[in-house]
Write an enzyme that holds these catalytic residues in place. Structure first.
Site, PDB file in Angstrom:
ATOM      1  CD  GLU A 131      -1.392  -5.447  10.166  1.00 22.17           C
ATOM      2  OE1 GLU A 131      -1.366  -4.233   9.907  1.00 22.17           O
ATOM      3  OE2 GLU A 131      -2.393  -6.155  10.036  1.00 22.17           O
TER       4      GLU A 131
ATOM      5  N   PRO B 204       0.816  -1.223   0.000  1.00 20.97           N
ATOM      6  CG  PRO B 204      -0.808  -1.548   1.662  1.00 20.97           C
ATOM      7  CD  PRO B 204       0.492  -2.097   1.146  1.00 20.97           C
TER       8      PRO B 204
ATOM      9  NE  ARG C 286      -5.490  -4.292 -22.275  1.00 18.92           N
ATOM     10  CZ  ARG C 286      -5.299  -3.196 -22.959  1.00 18.92           C
ATOM     11  NH1 ARG C 286      -4.278  -2.408 -22.665  1.00 18.92           N
ATOM     12  NH2 ARG C 286      -6.114  -2.839 -23.924  1.00 18.92           N
TER      13      ARG C 286
ATOM     14  CG  ASP D 247      -6.676   0.291 -24.742  1.00 17.03           C
ATOM     15  OD1 ASP D 247      -7.831   0.084 -25.103  1.00 17.03           O
ATOM     16  OD2 ASP D 247      -5.826  -0.574 -24.539  1.00 17.03           O
TER      17      ASP D 247
HETATM   18  C1  21W Z   1      -3.201  -3.990   3.883  1.00 17.18           C
HETATM   19  C2  21W Z   1      -0.950  -4.739   4.018  1.00 17.18           C
HETATM   20  C3  21W Z   1      -2.983  -3.144   4.951  1.00 17.18           C
HETATM   21  C4  21W Z   1      -0.728  -3.874   5.107  1.00 17.18           C
HETATM   22  C5  21W Z   1       2.370  -0.737   9.911  1.00 17.18           C
HETATM   23  C6  21W Z   1       1.794  -1.244  11.041  1.00 17.18           C
HETATM   24  C7  21W Z   1      -0.356  -4.474  -1.956  1.00 17.18           C
HETATM   25  C8  21W Z   1      -2.273  -3.264  -1.523  1.00 17.18           C
HETATM   26  C9  21W Z   1      -1.391  -4.301  -1.063  1.00 17.18           C
HETATM   27  C10 21W Z   1      -2.185  -4.807   3.427  1.00 17.18           C
HETATM   28  C11 21W Z   1      -1.765  -3.098   5.559  1.00 17.18           C
HETATM   29  C12 21W Z   1      -1.862  -2.719  -2.749  1.00 17.18           C
HETATM   30  C13 21W Z   1       0.414  -1.418   9.457  1.00 17.18           C
HETATM   31  C14 21W Z   1      -3.627  -1.238  -2.880  1.00 17.18           C
HETATM   32  C15 21W Z   1      -3.481  -2.699  -0.977  1.00 17.18           C
HETATM   33  C16 21W Z   1      -1.431  -5.122   0.155  1.00 17.18           C
HETATM   34  C17 21W Z   1      -2.441  -5.718   2.293  1.00 17.18           C
HETATM   35  C18 21W Z   1      -1.635  -2.171   6.711  1.00 17.18           C
HETATM   36  C19 21W Z   1      -0.821  -1.709   8.745  1.00 17.18           C
HETATM   37  N1  21W Z   1       1.462  -0.868   8.944  1.00 17.18           N
HETATM   38  N2  21W Z   1      -2.523  -1.720  -3.430  1.00 17.18           N
HETATM   39  N3  21W Z   1       0.584  -1.660  10.700  1.00 17.18           N
HETATM   40  N4  21W Z   1      -4.088  -1.699  -1.686  1.00 17.18           N
HETATM   41  N5  21W Z   1      -2.409  -4.983   1.037  1.00 17.18           N
HETATM   42  N6  21W Z   1      -0.569  -2.384   7.548  1.00 17.18           N
HETATM   43  O1  21W Z   1      -3.970  -3.071   0.090  1.00 17.18           O
HETATM   44  O2  21W Z   1      -0.543  -5.929   0.378  1.00 17.18           O
HETATM   45  S1  21W Z   1      -0.431  -3.446  -3.283  1.00 17.18           S
END
Ligand code: 21W
Length: 245
Positions: A115, A88, A153, A168
């Site tokens: 996490e 994220p 693609r 596109d």
């Molecule tokens: C969701 C991982 C929330 C970590 C520090 C302490 C990969 C993703 C993901 C995920 C957290 C992408 C924390 C858009 C996504 C992914 C799983 C939060 C909390 N940090 N693109 N605690 N959205 N998501 N960690 O969720 O792995 S690319």
């Protein structure tokens, strides 16, 4: 192109990539998707891939050693592969990334659960970090599939000539025009008359105006970077004035 994917859930990749366009491209050997279970590189009685965070707190963190061993082994086979971390906190994945990454010979996707990753994974093993948008998922698997789809693609032969990647939406930075097929009237709603006129010039002008209108209404920020002709700018000025009235 060879896509290697490191994940705790390799089964997630089975059907989405083997259907439809990507499925055909794999059969034609235009690309290869190899999924690997990170647990195969885990050690100890429990084959752990995660552990509690230093400093305390909820949840678990992906251990660095299994990832390091896995990446080292995959890189033996494809030394030039770029390693991409799904997180994220990564840079938001965009069409221009898809196009550029399609030039690589190999890509290794690291998909996290829990996490997140031990920070030391980022520092040494990873070439780039990507997010697919500002929403919270349960892991990096769907983001990796989204990226594989968008990148594939652009590989030669994957798309038929009729749906070229170049024409596109986003290739010129605008949203697409509305499309219609038969019947000419559906639930009392008629297809715009101009599309039935047979006048290709007028149809093209109408479609371009619709693209500009849609982008103005829905994604005005895209207009700042769109490739616009002088005539586009005139149409846009008129559309903006129409809106004020
Ligand atoms: C969701 C991982 C929330 C970590 C520090 C302490 C990969 C993703 C993901 C995920 C957290 C992408 C924390 C858009 C996504 C992914 C799983 C939060 C909390 N940090 N693109 N605690 N959205 N998501 N960690 O969720 O792995 S690319």
């Amino acid at each position: 192109m060879i896509f290697d994917v490191l994940t705790l859930f390799p089964g997630m990749f089975d059907s989405p990539l083997r259907e439809s366009i990507l499925g055909r491209a794999i059969v034609q050997q235009l690309l290869q998707v190899r999924t690997h279970n990170l647990r195969d590189w885990a050690e100890g009685k429990h084959l752990s891939t995660d552990d509690a965070p230093y400093g305390g707190g909820d949840g678990m963190v992906m251990k660095p050693e299994p990832i390091a061993r896995a990446v080292a082994e995959l890189k033996e086979k494809t030394p030039d592969a770029k390693v991409l971390l799904m997180t994220p906190q990564g840079v938001p994945f965009k069409q221009h990334h898809a196009k550029k990454l399609a030039n690589e010979l190999g890509l290794i996707f690291l998909c996290g659960r829990y996490e997140g990753f031990d920070e030391r994974v980022r520092e040494t093993l990873v070439d780039a970090e990507f997010s697919i948008g500002d929403f919270v998922l349960t892991g990096g698997e769907l983001p990796a599939m989204v990226m594989i789809d968008a990148i594939s693609r652009h590989l030669p032969g994957v798309l038929g000539s009729s749906d070229s990647a170049e024409i596109d939406s986003f290739s010129d930075g605008l949203l697409e025009y509305p499309q219609y097929t038969r019947p000419a009237v559906f639930n009392g709603m008629a297809v715009p008359k101009i599309l039935l006129s047979g006048d290709h010039g007028k149809v093209a002008a109408w479609r371009r105006e619709q693209q500009l209108l849609r982008t103005l209404q829905r994604r005005p920020e895209l207009l700042e970077r769109a490739q616009l002709s002088d005539s586009d700018r005139k149409v846009l000025d008129r559309l903006r004035n129409d809106k004020e009235k």
